[in-house]
Design an enzyme around this catalytic site. Structure first.
Site, PDB file in Angstrom:
ATOM      1  N   SER A   1      -3.950   5.294  -0.129  1.00 18.39           N
ATOM      2  CA  SER A   1      -5.018   5.136   0.865  1.00 18.39           C
ATOM      3  C   SER A   1      -4.889   3.835   1.653  1.00 18.39           C
ATOM      4  O   SER A   1      -5.373   3.759   2.787  1.00 18.39           O
ATOM      5  CB  SER A   1      -6.389   5.202   0.190  1.00 18.39           C
TER       6      SER A   1
ATOM      7  N   GLY B   1       0.836  -1.197   0.000  1.00 20.79           N
ATOM      8  CA  GLY B   1       0.000   0.000   0.000  1.00 20.79           C
ATOM      9  C   GLY B   1       0.868   1.242   0.000  1.00 20.79           C
ATOM     10  O   GLY B   1       1.778   1.365   0.832  1.00 20.79           O
TER      11      GLY B   1
ATOM     12  N   GLU C   1      -9.931  -0.959  -6.586  1.00 27.89           N
ATOM     13  CA  GLU C   1      -8.916  -0.456  -7.521  1.00 27.89           C
ATOM     14  C   GLU C   1      -9.351  -0.634  -8.982  1.00 27.89           C
ATOM     15  O   GLU C   1      -8.529  -0.827  -9.862  1.00 27.89           O
ATOM     16  CB  GLU C   1      -7.592  -1.189  -7.280  1.00 27.89           C
TER      17      GLU C   1
END
Length: 219
Positions: free
Chosen positions: A42, A39, A119
């Site tokens: 976000s 990540g 995503e």
């Protein structure tokens, strides 16, 4: 330069799946192997809830940039916001700071399905080695938008990007909240991300000018 194609990948090299071809079957959910997700935006402050371990780490060979339009989270189809993607670089010093998450093997399929939905707007997935603060290295899945996806805005000047971030709002909230949470996450880790700092300076400069103009008008 984009990540390598799935067809070109061989053993030990990154595997890459485009958004149109990305599905749960590309993930090793039934092998029993650890599944790591990197990540860099976000996911740092809002990870998938069911993970068993998170480590600060870096992804070498990339820059983080606000070059992906967001029609579904931080903007709308009519007025898309701006979110992060990754840009490969030959700079040997380049690295993106983020967090690697190891998924719970019992719920990994559900977590990955949720990530694929999260995503979906132009993002693709590839595997790459991340280097963690404890010295460990893990093969992690990385979601990014490459330069041929329909939401790529890589040619946009940074001044316009900053203005879009200031004003955009989508179903997931204000674009500027997304930006400031990422900026704060990096600062808390002692990371100076020049791209983020430049956007912050532009936004704050505009806000100060607007405040000054309001004061003069009200004088």
């Amino acid at each position: 330069m984009d990540p390598p194609s799935a067809d070109a990948a061989t053993a030990g090299e990154p595997r890459y799946y485009t958004g149109a071809n990305m599905h749960i079957g590309h993930f090793d959910v039934d092998s029993g192997a650890d599944i790591w997700i990197f990540g860099y935006a976000s996911l740092i402050w809002k990870p998938e809830p069911d993970f068993v371990e998170g480590k600060d780490c870096v992804l070498p060979g990339y820059h983080r940039r606000f070059i992906q339009a967001s029609p579904d989270h931080r903007g709308t189809p009519e007025s898309p916001g701006r979110v992060c993607s990754l840009v490969p670089t030959d700079d040997p010093k380049a690295a993106v700071h983020g967090v690697a998450y190891r998924l719970n093997p019992h719920t990994a399929r559900k977590a990955l399905e949720e990530l694929l939905h999260r995503e979906k707007a132009g993002y693709s997935c590839f595997t790459q080695t991340v280097v963690c603060g404890d010295g460990a290295q893990h093969q992690a899945y990385v979601f990014t938008g490459n330069s041929d996806n329909e939401f790529w805005v890589g040619g946009e000047c940074i001044e316009k990007t900053a203005e879009v971030i200031r004003h955009s709002v989508g179903p997931s909230g204000a674009n500027i909240a997304y930006f400031r949470q990422l900026l704060e996450a990096m600062r808390q880790r002692g990371v100076v991300d020049e791209h983020l700092e430049t956007i912050d300076a532009l936004i704050r400069g505009t806000e100060e000018r607007e405040k000054g103009g309001s004061s003069v008008a009200g004088a």
